[in-house]
Enzyme design. Structure first.
Site, PDB file in Angstrom:
ATOM      1  N   SER A   1       1.204   4.040  -4.642  1.00 27.63           N
ATOM      2  CA  SER A   1       0.881   3.843  -6.056  1.00 27.63           C
ATOM      3  C   SER A   1       0.809   5.166  -6.810  1.00 27.63           C
ATOM      4  O   SER A   1       0.525   6.221  -6.231  1.00 27.63           O
ATOM      5  CB  SER A   1      -0.448   3.099  -6.186  1.00 27.63           C
TER       6      SER A   1
HETATM    7  N1  SAM Z   1      -2.324   1.653  -1.210  1.00 21.72           N
HETATM    8  C1  SAM Z   1      -1.011   1.992  -0.771  1.00 21.72           C
HETATM    9  C2  SAM Z   1      -0.769   3.469  -0.730  1.00 21.72           C
HETATM   10  O1  SAM Z   1      -1.643   4.246  -1.102  1.00 21.72           O
HETATM   11  O2  SAM Z   1       0.299   3.839  -0.258  1.00 21.72           O
HETATM   12  C3  SAM Z   1       0.051   1.312  -1.587  1.00 21.72           C
HETATM   13  C4  SAM Z   1       0.241  -0.060  -1.172  1.00 21.72           C
HETATM   14  S1  SAM Z   1       1.717  -0.834  -1.663  1.00 21.72           S
HETATM   15  C5  SAM Z   1       1.684  -0.791  -3.393  1.00 21.72           C
HETATM   16  C6  SAM Z   1       1.259  -2.503  -1.229  1.00 21.72           C
HETATM   17  C7  SAM Z   1       1.178  -2.756   0.250  1.00 21.72           C
HETATM   18  O3  SAM Z   1       0.622  -4.051   0.460  1.00 21.72           O
HETATM   19  C8  SAM Z   1       2.534  -2.770   0.930  1.00 21.72           C
HETATM   20  O4  SAM Z   1       2.544  -1.849   1.973  1.00 21.72           O
HETATM   21  C9  SAM Z   1       2.653  -4.205   1.458  1.00 21.72           C
HETATM   22  O5  SAM Z   1       3.349  -4.321   2.662  1.00 21.72           O
HETATM   23  C10 SAM Z   1       1.192  -4.587   1.617  1.00 21.72           C
HETATM   24  N2  SAM Z   1       0.926  -6.024   1.658  1.00 21.72           N
HETATM   25  C11 SAM Z   1       1.491  -7.024   0.936  1.00 21.72           C
HETATM   26  N3  SAM Z   1       0.942  -8.204   1.277  1.00 21.72           N
HETATM   27  C12 SAM Z   1       0.008  -7.944   2.234  1.00 21.72           C
HETATM   28  C13 SAM Z   1      -0.907  -8.745   2.980  1.00 21.72           C
HETATM   29  N4  SAM Z   1      -0.998 -10.065   2.838  1.00 21.72           N
HETATM   30  N5  SAM Z   1      -1.714  -8.131   3.867  1.00 21.72           N
HETATM   31  C14 SAM Z   1      -1.668  -6.796   4.048  1.00 21.72           C
HETATM   32  N6  SAM Z   1      -0.817  -5.984   3.381  1.00 21.72           N
HETATM   33  C15 SAM Z   1       0.002  -6.558   2.475  1.00 21.72           C
END
Ligand code: SAM
Length: 218
Positions: A63
């Site tokens: 993000s």
């Molecule tokens: N906070 C992260 C960072 O600092 O890099 C950014 C996260 S990214 C915007 C969103 C993440 O949520 C992705 O890696 C995606 O695979 C994960 N995601 C989506 N659905 C999910 C779920 N049900 N459980 C766990 N992770 C999930």
């Protein structure tokens, strides 16, 4: 030797975070300290402190620094919290939480991302973080309840299990809305129910899982 990344972090704070209203000193200190560039591919190191999200592989993103700061500040962390993060991604937000909480539990559904994040977090010495591979929309029942919960992917609705796993007095931050645009919602749990406040528009990748968006193909 001049540490160019340290200078870039200070510049990020001075040009992107404080002018837009981020005030919590602990959040600013954490973002001044954590080497964000180590959470992206080496080819992207030079862009790691820029004012936008970056790709981290698997069609996911780290993000924008400002969004990390807004969400972290809104969690009102004091240092003794047990926090749950859904969507470990690169592990950068996890590291920021680890600086500000007692213990962080983070769930990522894509194994290569979870494994890479774990490696970076271990290398940086964050011993107060546990990363699990799985569906975060179910929460982490064995470790509940949590003082703070942060969801870093956009959900169609607030998953019920994670509200149930929030302590009374706890804060939950979650982007809720459509596939392409969401509102950042802060939920506070009270003795009698929950209070929601809309912190404005945002754009996140999809939260995919049993209580999120359904998988289209796999
Ligand atoms: N906070 C992260 C960072 O600092 O890099 C950014 C996260 S990214 C915007 C969103 C993440 O949520 C992705 O890696 C995606 O695979 C994960 N995601 C989506 N659905 C999910 C779920 N049900 N459980 C766990 N992770 C999930």
């Amino acid at each position: 030797m001049i540490d160019h990344y340290k200078i870039a972090r200070q510049r990020m704070i001075d040009s992107q975070l404080t002018p837009r209203g981020i005030k919590d000193k602990r959040v600013l200190d954490a973002m001044r300290k954590v080497p964000r560039h180590l959470f992206v591919d080496e080819a992207l190191y030079s862009q790691a402190y820029s004012d936008f999200p970056l790709p981290i592989g698997e069609e996911q993103t780290i993000s924008q620094p400002f969004m990390v700061a807004v969400m972290t500040e809104a969690l009102e962390l004091k240092g003794d919290e047990r926090a749950l993060e859904l969507g470990t991604g690169s592990g950068y937000q996890t590291a920021i939480l680890a600086e500000l909480c007692h213990k962080v539990y983070s769930i990522e559904r894509i194994s290569p991302l979870a494994n890479r994040a774990r490696k970076v977090l271990d290398k940086l010495g964050y011993g107060n973080v546990v990363v699990k591979i799985g569906d975060g929309t179910l929460g982490w029942k064995e470790e509940a309840p949590f003082d703070a919960i942060i969801v870093t992917a956009g959900a169609p609705d607030i998953p019920e299990p994670i509200v149930n796993q929030l302590k009374v007095g706890g804060r939950l931050l979650i982007p809720v809305g459509g596939e392409f645009m969401q509102s950042l919602i802060r939920v506070r749990k009270t003795e009698t129910g929950i209070e929601k406040d809309d912190m404005g528009g945002c754009r996140f990748v999809k939260l995919i899982g049993e209580n999120g968006w359904k998988i289209e193909r796999e």
